[in-house]
Design a protein around this motif. Structure first.
Motif, PDB file in Angstrom:
ATOM      1  N   SER A   1      -9.951  10.903  -8.098  1.00  0.00           N
ATOM      2  CA  SER A   1     -10.963  10.611  -9.110  1.00  0.00           C
ATOM      3  C   SER A   1     -10.347  10.868 -10.481  1.00  0.00           C
ATOM      4  N   VAL A   2     -10.352   9.850 -11.343  1.00  0.00           N
ATOM      5  CA  VAL A   2      -9.775  10.004 -12.677  1.00  0.00           C
ATOM      6  C   VAL A   2     -10.883   9.900 -13.718  1.00  0.00           C
ATOM      7  N   ARG A   3     -10.699  10.605 -14.813  1.00  0.00           N
ATOM      8  CA  ARG A   3     -11.713  10.639 -15.865  1.00  0.00           C
ATOM      9  C   ARG A   3     -11.633   9.413 -16.747  1.00  0.00           C
ATOM     10  N   GLY A   4     -12.800   8.931 -17.144  1.00  0.00           N
ATOM     11  CA  GLY A   4     -12.873   7.886 -18.145  1.00  0.00           C
ATOM     12  C   GLY A   4     -13.270   8.510 -19.466  1.00  0.00           C
ATOM     13  N   LYS A   5     -14.300   7.971 -20.089  1.00  0.00           N
ATOM     14  CA  LYS A   5     -14.796   8.525 -21.344  1.00  0.00           C
ATOM     15  C   LYS A   5     -15.901   9.527 -21.040  1.00  0.00           C
ATOM     16  N   ARG A   6     -15.773  10.722 -21.585  1.00  0.00           N
ATOM     17  CA  ARG A   6     -16.730  11.798 -21.366  1.00  0.00           C
ATOM     18  C   ARG A   6     -16.972  12.030 -19.873  1.00  0.00           C
ATOM     19  N   ASP A   7     -18.173  11.713 -19.366  1.00  0.00           N
ATOM     20  CA  ASP A   7     -18.505  12.047 -17.978  1.00  0.00           C
ATOM     21  C   ASP A   7     -18.150  10.941 -16.986  1.00  0.00           C
ATOM     22  N   GLU A   8     -17.520   9.866 -17.458  1.00  0.00           N
ATOM     23  CA  GLU A   8     -17.150   8.783 -16.544  1.00  0.00           C
ATOM     24  C   GLU A   8     -16.053   9.251 -15.589  1.00  0.00           C
ATOM     25  N   SER A   9     -16.052   8.678 -14.391  1.00  0.00           N
ATOM     26  CA  SER A   9     -14.951   8.913 -13.463  1.00  0.00           C
ATOM     27  C   SER A   9     -14.778   7.672 -12.598  1.00  0.00           C
ATOM     28  N   PHE A  10     -13.548   7.457 -12.129  1.00  0.00           N
ATOM     29  CA  PHE A  10     -13.228   6.289 -11.322  1.00  0.00           C
ATOM     30  C   PHE A  10     -12.409   6.725 -10.113  1.00  0.00           C
ATOM     31  N   ALA A  11     -12.676   6.096  -8.974  1.00  0.00           N
ATOM     32  CA  ALA A  11     -11.798   6.263  -7.821  1.00  0.00           C
ATOM     33  C   ALA A  11     -10.585   5.370  -8.052  1.00  0.00           C
ATOM     34  N   ALA A  12      -9.400   5.942  -7.979  1.00  0.00           N
ATOM     35  CA  ALA A  12      -8.199   5.183  -8.340  1.00  0.00           C
ATOM     36  C   ALA A  12      -7.001   5.670  -7.537  1.00  0.00           C
ATOM     37  N   ARG A  13      -5.937   4.879  -7.587  1.00  0.00           N
ATOM     38  CA  ARG A  13      -4.670   5.234  -6.940  1.00  0.00           C
ATOM     39  C   ARG A  13      -3.523   4.969  -7.908  1.00  0.00           C
ATOM     40  N   ARG A  14      -2.519   5.828  -7.849  1.00  0.00           N
ATOM     41  CA  ARG A  14      -1.359   5.715  -8.733  1.00  0.00           C
ATOM     42  C   ARG A  14      -0.154   5.172  -7.977  1.00  0.00           C
ATOM     43  N   SER A  15       0.602   4.337  -8.668  1.00  0.00           N
ATOM     44  CA  SER A  15       1.916   3.933  -8.176  1.00  0.00           C
ATOM     45  C   SER A  15       2.928   4.322  -9.249  1.00  0.00           C
ATOM     46  N   VAL A  16       3.799   5.263  -8.917  1.00  0.00           N
ATOM     47  CA  VAL A  16       4.817   5.718  -9.870  1.00  0.00           C
ATOM     48  C   VAL A  16       5.992   4.752  -9.785  1.00  0.00           C
ATOM     49  N   MET A  17       6.189   3.974 -10.843  1.00  0.00           N
ATOM     50  CA  MET A  17       7.199   2.917 -10.833  1.00  0.00           C
ATOM     51  C   MET A  17       8.427   3.248 -11.674  1.00  0.00           C
ATOM     52  N   ASN A  18       8.303   4.251 -12.527  1.00  0.00           N
ATOM     53  CA  ASN A  18       9.452   4.726 -13.312  1.00  0.00           C
ATOM     54  C   ASN A  18       9.448   6.244 -13.250  1.00  0.00           C
ATOM     55  N   ARG A  19      10.375   6.799 -12.501  1.00  0.00           N
ATOM     56  CA  ARG A  19      10.425   8.252 -12.299  1.00  0.00           C
ATOM     57  C   ARG A  19      11.348   8.946 -13.300  1.00  0.00           C
ATOM     58  N   ASP A  20      11.821   8.194 -14.297  1.00  0.00           N
ATOM     59  CA  ASP A  20      12.729   8.778 -15.283  1.00  0.00           C
ATOM     60  C   ASP A  20      12.007   9.208 -16.555  1.00  0.00           C
TER      61      ASP A  20
ATOM     62  N   HIS B   1       0.802  -1.225   0.000  1.00  0.00           N
ATOM     63  CA  HIS B   1       0.000   0.000   0.000  1.00  0.00           C
ATOM     64  C   HIS B   1       0.838   1.281   0.000  1.00  0.00           C
ATOM     65  N   PRO B   2       1.978   1.334   0.722  1.00  0.00           N
ATOM     66  CA  PRO B   2       2.761   2.582   0.699  1.00  0.00           C
ATOM     67  C   PRO B   2       3.283   2.968  -0.683  1.00  0.00           C
ATOM     68  N   ALA B   3       3.269   2.038  -1.632  1.00  0.00           N
ATOM     69  CA  ALA B   3       3.749   2.352  -2.982  1.00  0.00           C
ATOM     70  C   ALA B   3       2.739   3.184  -3.766  1.00  0.00           C
ATOM     71  N   TYR B   4       1.541   3.397  -3.208  1.00  0.00           N
ATOM     72  CA  TYR B   4       0.478   4.091  -3.926  1.00  0.00           C
ATOM     73  C   TYR B   4       0.180   5.450  -3.305  1.00  0.00           C
ATOM     74  N   GLU B   5      -0.225   6.378  -4.166  1.00  0.00           N
ATOM     75  CA  GLU B   5      -0.584   7.713  -3.715  1.00  0.00           C
ATOM     76  C   GLU B   5      -2.008   7.716  -3.162  1.00  0.00           C
ATOM     77  N   GLU B   6      -2.435   8.879  -2.684  1.00  0.00           N
ATOM     78  CA  GLU B   6      -3.785   9.007  -2.139  1.00  0.00           C
ATOM     79  C   GLU B   6      -4.831   8.760  -3.227  1.00  0.00           C
ATOM     80  N   GLU B   7      -6.012   8.323  -2.796  1.00  0.00           N
ATOM     81  CA  GLU B   7      -7.090   8.060  -3.754  1.00  0.00           C
ATOM     82  C   GLU B   7      -7.495   9.353  -4.460  1.00  0.00           C
TER      83      GLU B   7
END
Length: 565
Positions: free
Chosen positions: A454-473, A446-452
């Motif tokens: 809301s990300v956009r899908g298609k048009r008005d869609e949205s999803f609750a999601a979390r990002r894990s940045v695995m390549n910072r280059d 869990h510590p590998a992920y950022e805070e929850e």
């Protein structure tokens, strides 16, 4: 150092006591005993701790005097020192501190007493379990009873599955598993049944997780007995995240059982349990087998531009070689985490693939390896245009799987579409997961992920999601490229055919089928030509309400997605 014990600064005196303990010189015992009467409580604490480390029995009686110290710090230090010194007198003092008026002192004494387990401490743990209002202290007492392995502790600990403190409930589950070898068969079955029932009903994540791992760690025969205690109807009514965890546990238990049985026998037993093939846990669904899986889409950033240049300069064969190279890299990534391509890759998309994993953790490890592999590859390239970056999205939920003639599976379900949307919303070098995937991961990830967010899908869609940045280059210009807007969908057949021609690669029928959630029975046959498959899909969508508008909208989405990459 002994002279420094008389320094005017309390902090210096305390540091001197600690340093004397580190030297291990018994000549410091008497000066440290004198320091137990220092006016500063932190110096008295340091002196008691130092005497405990030196291990000289002369210190027991002076340290016992700290039991009545006005400050809590010296009393806590006395508890640790008495546990180290050992002996009958020290144990009596330790038990007194287990009943101190200060909850933190009691906790320190209880924790220290775990190293001097005996019958007297068993009685104290029982008393703490019964009388202590502090949940942490009850948790320590439960742990102590488990380490002692006394059968008489089973019933008091069973009651603690309903403790008001989540930590105590979780420790009760772990302790009950430790106590299983010390009780008879009937009692073992009752404990297993109670654990499973608690797990099904618990709404506290920490306590439920503790029970989950406790059941997983049972001896094989008892873990299998847990299935007998598991009500099939409750199985279907579980929350998705809990069902996912249960299915993971079942698979692990089945794998352990596999080493003891022939595959045929194991399959038969699994059918008896759940009426399905080994290793797959069904939910209610329509055609095919409906399963809880983690679906991942991986996509090469900048593929459309690269493929267009290769096609124009070197011909279509070079694009085919690029596609094969991408699939080889994906296969290497799966092999690196111990998975087979044949059972994981469900569809290819030219510049990527749709993969299905039994465990969310496997999806995370695969993504982590892919990003690490590209980072290492890029470090050998001096030209920016030759560097590779992937975007990866993953979603967990129900999908339908149906064996395909000639091998492999056809798959369907909105979980696949959600994974595609998440991949499109991910930035290069990231893994973007939905909430259910995140919750299915082991807590250590869990510590590998950022805070929850809301990300956009298609048009008005949205999803609750979390990002894990695995390549910072990843270059900044790739991270900030805006997604182009979608146009209006008219549903005109001619416009749809033109959009098919704009796809790179041309054959993205699998992705379209997933995004449109087409039932498996209406998937275009892979034996048909690309044009015939497109026509088949077009004709099917005319039978769906607003189907042509939906098809055109998804085609626009894929084209904009390739421009965005």
């Amino acid at each position: 150092l002994i002279n420094i014990l008389k320094d005017e600064a309390p902090g210096v005196r305390g540091s001197a006591a600690t340093a004397l303990a580190a030297l291990g010189d018994r000549g410091a015992v008497e000066p440290l005993i004198n320091a137990l009467k220092d006016e500063a409580p932190d110096v008295r604490s340091s002196a008691a701790t130092a005497l405990g480390f030196l291990g000289d029995q002369r210190a027991i009686e002076p340290i016992l005097a700290l039991i009545d110290d006005a400050e809590s710090w010296p009393r806590s230090a006395a508890a640790n020192a008495l546990a180290r010194l050992g002996g009958g007198e020290a144990l009596v003092g330790l038990i007194r501190l287990c009943n101190d008026s200060d909850a933190r002192v009691r906790g320190t004494a209880l924790r220290a007493s775990l190293s001097v387990l005996n019958t007297q401490m068993s009685a104290q743990f029982m008393k703490t379990l019964r009388d202590d209002p502090d949940g942490i202290n009850r948790t320590i007492a439960i742990e102590g009873l488990g380490l002692l392995g006394k059968p008489e502790a089973v019933d008091p600990v069973l009651k603690r599955l309903e403790d008001t403190d989540a930590g105590a409930r979780g420790e009760a589950a772990r302790t009950l598993v430790r106590l299983l070898p010390h009780v008879g068969e009937e009692k073992r079955k009752a404990i297993v049944s109670k654990l499973v029932g608690f797990w099904l009903q618990s709404r506290n994540n920490d306590a439920a997780n503790a029970v989950y791992y406790a059941i997983r760690e049972m001896p094989l025969e008892l873990a299998e007995a847990a299935h007998d205690a598991y009500d099939a109807e409750a199985h279907h009514n579980l929350l998705p995240r809990k069902l996912l965890r249960w299915n993971e546990m079942r698979r692990e238990i089945s794998l352990r059982a596999y080493s003891r049985r022939e595959m045929g026998q194991l399959r038969e037993r699994e059918r008896e349990y759940h009426g399905h093939a080994w290793g797959i846990a069904p939910m209610r669904g329509g055609e095919g087998l409906t399963l809880m899986k983690t679906v991942l889409e991986i996509d090469l950033v900048g593929y459309s531009s690269l493929a267009a240049v290769l096609d124009e300069t070197l011909g279509p064969e070079s694009v085919a070689k690029l596609n094969q190279r991408i699939q080889d890299v994906i296969g290497d990534g799966l092999a690196a985490v111990g998975l087979a391509r044949e059972s994981t890759v469900m569809a290819t998309t030219g510049d990527g693939a749709i993969l299905v994993f039994e465990k969310a953790e496997d999806a995370h490890r695969f993504a982590e390896h892919m990003h690490r592999m590209t980072r290492e590859y890029n470090s050998t390239k001096t030209e920016a245009s030759t560097r590779l970056y992937f975007r990866i999205g993953a979603a967990t939920g129900n999908i339908t799987m149906q064996p395909r003639q000639g091998g492999g599976y056809d798959i369907a379900g909105i979980t696949i579409a959600r994974a595609v949307r998440l991949e499109a919303a991910a930035r290069p070098g990231e893994l973007l997961v939905d909430t259910l995937t995140y919750e299915a991961l082991p807590p250590v990830l869990h510590p590998a992920y950022e805070e929850e967010e809301s990300v956009r899908g298609k048009r008005d869609e949205s999803f609750a999601a979390r990002r894990s940045v695995m390549n910072r280059d990843v270059p900044q210009h790739l991270l900030t490229k805006p997604a182009p807007p979608l146009g209006d969908a008219s549903g005109d057949r001619h416009a749809i055919l033109n959009l098919f021609e704009q796809l790179i690669p041309k054959d993205q029928l699998d992705l379209l089928v997933f995004l449109l959630d087409v039932p498996i029975t209406h998937h275009p046959s892979k034996m048909l030509s690309l044009f015939d498959r497109q026509t088949h899909l077009l004709n099917y969508m005319t039978t769906v309400p607003d189907g042509l508008q939906k098809l055109e909208s998804e085609l626009q989405y894929l084209i904009n997605k390739q421009k965005h990459s």
